[in-house]
Scaffold this motif. Sequence first.
Motif, PDB file in Angstrom:
ATOM      1  N   SER A 166      -8.017  55.176   2.313  1.00 27.22           N
ATOM      2  CA  SER A 166      -7.666  56.396   1.596  1.00 27.22           C
ATOM      3  C   SER A 166      -8.519  57.613   1.928  1.00 27.22           C
ATOM      4  CB  SER A 166      -7.765  56.140   0.090  1.00 27.22           C
ATOM      5  OG  SER A 166      -6.969  55.053  -0.286  1.00 27.22           O
ATOM      6  N   ILE A 167      -9.805  57.411   2.189  1.00 25.53           N
ATOM      7  CA  ILE A 167     -10.699  58.553   2.404  1.00 25.53           C
ATOM      8  C   ILE A 167     -11.527  58.332   3.668  1.00 25.53           C
ATOM      9  CG2 ILE A 167     -10.846  59.060  -0.076  1.00 25.53           C
ATOM     10  CD1 ILE A 167     -13.618  57.777  -0.049  1.00 25.53           C
ATOM     11  N   ALA A 168     -12.132  59.405   4.145  1.00 27.85           N
ATOM     12  CA  ALA A 168     -13.034  59.310   5.303  1.00 27.85           C
ATOM     13  C   ALA A 168     -14.422  58.912   4.813  1.00 27.85           C
ATOM     14  CB  ALA A 168     -13.101  60.641   6.031  1.00 27.85           C
ATOM     15  N   LEU A 169     -15.045  57.980   5.489  1.00 27.63           N
ATOM     16  CA  LEU A 169     -16.395  57.530   5.160  1.00 27.63           C
ATOM     17  C   LEU A 169     -17.376  58.375   5.968  1.00 27.63           C
ATOM     18  CD1 LEU A 169     -15.641  53.711   5.208  1.00 27.63           C
ATOM     19  CD2 LEU A 169     -15.932  55.176   3.200  1.00 27.63           C
ATOM     20  N   ASP A 170     -17.631  59.577   5.488  1.00 25.63           N
ATOM     21  CA  ASP A 170     -18.404  60.553   6.246  1.00 25.63           C
ATOM     22  C   ASP A 170     -19.856  60.685   5.786  1.00 25.63           C
ATOM     23  OD1 ASP A 170     -17.848  61.691   3.826  1.00 25.63           O
ATOM     24  OD2 ASP A 170     -17.049  63.556   4.638  1.00 25.63           O
ATOM     25  N   LYS A 204     -33.269  45.608  -5.485  1.00 19.56           N
ATOM     26  CA  LYS A 204     -32.020  46.279  -5.823  1.00 19.56           C
ATOM     27  C   LYS A 204     -31.702  47.286  -4.719  1.00 19.56           C
ATOM     28  CE  LYS A 204     -31.979  47.914  -9.949  1.00 19.56           C
ATOM     29  NZ  LYS A 204     -32.085  48.745 -11.163  1.00 19.56           N
ATOM     30  N   LEU A 205     -30.556  47.137  -4.103  1.00 18.32           N
ATOM     31  CA  LEU A 205     -30.070  48.084  -3.102  1.00 18.32           C
ATOM     32  C   LEU A 205     -29.063  48.997  -3.795  1.00 18.32           C
ATOM     33  CD1 LEU A 205     -29.546  49.172  -0.210  1.00 18.32           C
ATOM     34  CD2 LEU A 205     -27.881  47.315   0.052  1.00 18.32           C
ATOM     35  N   ILE A 206     -29.299  50.294  -3.721  1.00 16.00           N
ATOM     36  CA  ILE A 206     -28.359  51.266  -4.294  1.00 16.00           C
ATOM     37  C   ILE A 206     -27.864  52.165  -3.175  1.00 16.00           C
ATOM     38  CG2 ILE A 206     -27.987  53.116  -5.962  1.00 16.00           C
ATOM     39  CD1 ILE A 206     -30.308  51.957  -7.591  1.00 16.00           C
ATOM     40  N   ILE A 207     -26.550  52.309  -3.094  1.00 22.64           N
ATOM     41  CA  ILE A 207     -25.910  53.229  -2.152  1.00 22.64           C
ATOM     42  C   ILE A 207     -25.186  54.263  -3.014  1.00 22.64           C
ATOM     43  CG2 ILE A 207     -24.320  53.484  -0.222  1.00 22.64           C
ATOM     44  CD1 ILE A 207     -24.777  50.467   0.349  1.00 22.64           C
ATOM     45  N   TYR A 208     -25.629  55.505  -2.912  1.00 19.25           N
ATOM     46  CA  TYR A 208     -25.145  56.553  -3.802  1.00 19.25           C
ATOM     47  C   TYR A 208     -23.881  57.246  -3.280  1.00 19.25           C
ATOM     48  CZ  TYR A 208     -29.705  56.207  -6.063  1.00 19.25           C
ATOM     49  OH  TYR A 208     -30.813  55.743  -6.716  1.00 19.25           O
ATOM     50  N   GLY A 209     -22.975  57.543  -4.204  1.00 21.23           N
ATOM     51  CA  GLY A 209     -21.881  58.468  -3.962  1.00 21.23           C
ATOM     52  C   GLY A 209     -20.800  58.038  -2.988  1.00 21.23           C
ATOM     53  N   ILE A 210     -20.522  56.751  -2.857  1.00 26.78           N
ATOM     54  CA  ILE A 210     -19.409  56.323  -2.013  1.00 26.78           C
ATOM     55  C   ILE A 210     -18.137  56.463  -2.848  1.00 26.78           C
ATOM     56  CG2 ILE A 210     -18.349  54.405  -0.752  1.00 26.78           C
ATOM     57  CD1 ILE A 210     -20.833  55.438   0.647  1.00 26.78           C
ATOM     58  N   ALA A 211     -17.268  57.373  -2.464  1.00 28.06           N
ATOM     59  CA  ALA A 211     -16.066  57.708  -3.235  1.00 28.06           C
ATOM     60  C   ALA A 211     -16.446  58.114  -4.659  1.00 28.06           C
ATOM     61  CB  ALA A 211     -15.061  56.562  -3.235  1.00 28.06           C
ATOM     62  N   GLY A 212     -17.585  58.799  -4.789  1.00 28.95           N
ATOM     63  CA  GLY A 212     -18.040  59.285  -6.083  1.00 28.95           C
ATOM     64  C   GLY A 212     -18.670  58.220  -6.968  1.00 28.95           C
ATOM     65  N   ILE A 213     -18.931  57.032  -6.427  1.00 32.09           N
ATOM     66  CA  ILE A 213     -19.456  55.920  -7.218  1.00 32.09           C
ATOM     67  C   ILE A 213     -20.744  55.401  -6.579  1.00 32.09           C
ATOM     68  CG2 ILE A 213     -18.982  53.575  -8.050  1.00 32.09           C
ATOM     69  CD1 ILE A 213     -15.966  54.369  -7.842  1.00 32.09           C
ATOM     70  N   ASP A 214     -21.771  55.184  -7.419  1.00 31.64           N
ATOM     71  CA  ASP A 214     -23.018  54.573  -6.947  1.00 31.64           C
ATOM     72  C   ASP A 214     -22.833  53.062  -6.935  1.00 31.64           C
ATOM     73  OD1 ASP A 214     -23.993  57.140  -6.933  1.00 31.64           O
ATOM     74  OD2 ASP A 214     -25.120  56.910  -8.809  1.00 31.64           O
ATOM     75  N   ARG A 215     -23.140  52.418  -5.817  1.00 31.18           N
ATOM     76  CA  ARG A 215     -22.976  50.966  -5.653  1.00 31.18           C
ATOM     77  C   ARG A 215     -24.347  50.312  -5.785  1.00 31.18           C
ATOM     78  NH1 ARG A 215     -17.402  50.798  -4.140  1.00 31.18           N
ATOM     79  NH2 ARG A 215     -16.870  52.996  -3.981  1.00 31.18           N
ATOM     80  N   GLU A 216     -24.451  49.278  -6.615  1.00 21.92           N
ATOM     81  CA  GLU A 216     -25.716  48.607  -6.865  1.00 21.92           C
ATOM     82  C   GLU A 216     -25.591  47.101  -6.605  1.00 21.92           C
ATOM     83  OE1 GLU A 216     -28.218  47.882 -10.843  1.00 21.92           O
ATOM     84  OE2 GLU A 216     -27.926  50.016 -10.350  1.00 21.92           O
ATOM     85  N   PHE A 217     -26.562  46.573  -5.848  1.00 14.72           N
ATOM     86  CA  PHE A 217     -26.573  45.161  -5.491  1.00 14.72           C
ATOM     87  C   PHE A 217     -27.985  44.625  -5.743  1.00 14.72           C
ATOM     88  CE2 PHE A 217     -23.778  47.579  -2.686  1.00 14.72           C
ATOM     89  CZ  PHE A 217     -22.566  46.932  -2.895  1.00 14.72           C
ATOM     90  N   LYS A 218     -28.087  43.386  -6.301  1.00 16.12           N
ATOM     91  CA  LYS A 218     -29.396  42.804  -6.613  1.00 16.12           C
ATOM     92  C   LYS A 218     -29.520  41.401  -6.040  1.00 16.12           C
ATOM     93  CE  LYS A 218     -29.711  45.006 -11.135  1.00 16.12           C
ATOM     94  NZ  LYS A 218     -29.802  44.750 -12.585  1.00 16.12           N
TER      95      LYS A 218
END
Length: 134
Positions: A65-69, A117-131
């Motif tokens: 749906s969107i570009a991963l830029d 904890k790995l955090i990836i900020y702002g992917i499609a407006g959502i912060d992704r968190e993994f532990k």
Amino acid sequence: LILVLLLTGKKKQTPLTDVKTEALQAVNKYKTQENSEGLVTVEATPIELSTTKNNSFSVSLSTHSIALDKDLKEISILIDDQARECKPIGWDGGEGGHHLEGKLVFPKVKAGTKEIKLIIYGIAGIDREFKWNP
């Protein structure tokens, strides 16, 4: 004669075989985590969680749906259980398009760390968190 055949029939380990074995052991040790919120699926798997070596993660992003830029090196952070933060020192997966896959690398963590904890900020407006627990 049988002993000679058994001894010569064993496969010799090579550095490449050792690397593949280590990668397979890491994949088996740490489970892949997935976040499919919004329009993008993000998967992260630790390759190495260590107090003596750089920490690395296999990360993939997929969408139709969107570009991963975004440059993951610029929008990711690693936080330990003592709230110590570190920024990535490398990302080899590029940016742009609808599918990205690469290795995200961070400096080693402090001895005694119990959670990463790995955090990836702002992917499609959502912060992704993994532990994970090293």
